[in-house]
Design an enzyme around this catalytic site. Structure first.
Site: not given
Length: 312
Positions: A47-49, A77, A174, A215, A225-226
């Site tokens: 995960r993570g862009a 995603r 996370q 993201d 973003n998150k």
């Protein structure tokens, strides 16, 4: 801290850290087919862009020209633009050039994280800096070092880091599971806080900056973003604290004029009603689970990339 690459190409396969096992175990998965990679992306093993971009690039190599698999990989995603960007970059080339292109994307990500760390550290004033962050933006979200947490690592290496306050980041934690793990390995001073404490603690003073990743960044500077990032931006604006986004140029989506045009991923509601398999809510409880939110550009002090500092 021993170096751990989140994702790499080793002996004709993808090797990646299974982030669902952290912080309890450091487990490396070896992936040799696209369907397994798509499953790993969906369950957030990777995960993570930026890391998703590298995963997408390597996934095209594994796809060996299979258009249907490449299309499913690209859509795995929807909010993280780096995944689609990298898939498009590599799939546009002849198959014999795909691996070299994917390796360049990996290497460019490593170099970009070093550059972002230096630019971000230079942007922050003061001999000792206390920062707040959400989700995980370290090496686990990239290949090495990270975006916003890469800035933290640079500050720490230069003796300028006072402390990191890390939001736990519900529902998948996370921040609690991954960011604290990385900060501990780094030897960086840090404390964990619940998500809803972030704006309050900003208002109390003593925080020099909020650092987040991204993201997807729209053409006008709106940032996806998150989930929880927008609340921090509102708290930072009220408290007069700089709110800084750190992300590579590949996260900027010029085709999205503003944040309204960014697709926000809705994930399985059971992630809200359960934590790591343990049910928290009564049976039958319905839930909403947007994985991201959008921070308008007028709440953002600066966007730091590997090439420039943008002030929306």
């Amino acid at each position: 801290m021993g170096r751990v690459r989140t994702i790499d190409w080793v002996d004709d396969a993808i090797e990646l850290v299974d982030q669902t096992k952290l912080p309890d175990e450091l487990v490396t998965l070896r992936i040799t087919d696209v369907d397994t990679l798509i499953g790993a992306i969906g369950r957030l093993a990777v995960r993570g862009a930026p890391a998703l971009g590298v995963a997408g690039a390597f996934g095209v190599v594994l796809a060996r020209g299979d258009a249907a698999r490449i299309a499913r990989l690209r859509a795995a995603r929807p909010t993280a633009v780096n995944l689609a960007w990298a898939v498009d970059q590599v799939s546009a080339l002849p198959p014999e050039q795909a691996l070299a292109a994917a390796l360049r994307i990996r290497d460019d990500d490593i170099a970009a994280c070093v550059a972002m760390g230096e630019r971000g550290a230079a942007l922050l004033e003061g001999e000792r800096v206390r920062v707040m962050t959400v989700c995980n933006t370290g090496g686990l979200a990239c290949v090495e070092r990270g975006t916003a947490l890469g800035v933290v690592q640079t500050l720490h290496e230069r003796g300028r880091l006072e402390e990191v306050l890390a939001l736990e980041t519900r529902p998948l934690l996370q921040g609690a599971r991954l960011t604290t793990w990385e900060l501990a390995r780094m030897g960086a001073p840090h404390r964990l806080i619940i998500d809803s404490a972030g704006p309050y603690l900003l208002g109390r003073g003593g925080i020099d900056a909020v650092l987040i990743g991204a993201d997807r960044i729209a053409a006008n500077g709106d940032v996806a973003n998150k989930i929880g990032s927008y609340a921090l931006a509102l708290g930072a604006e009220r408290a007069g604290v700089p709110f800084i986004v750190v992300a590579p140029e590949s996260t900027i989506d010029e085709s999205a004029p503003n944040g309204d045009k960014i697709t926000i991923e809705d994930r399985d509601p059971s992630e809200v009603t359960r934590v790591r398999g343990v049910r928290l809510a009564p049976k039958g409880t319905q839930a909403l689970n947007p994985a991201f939110d959008v921070t308008p550009h007028d709440l953002i002090t600066a966007i730091v990339t590997e090439k420039r500092v943008i002030k929306p």
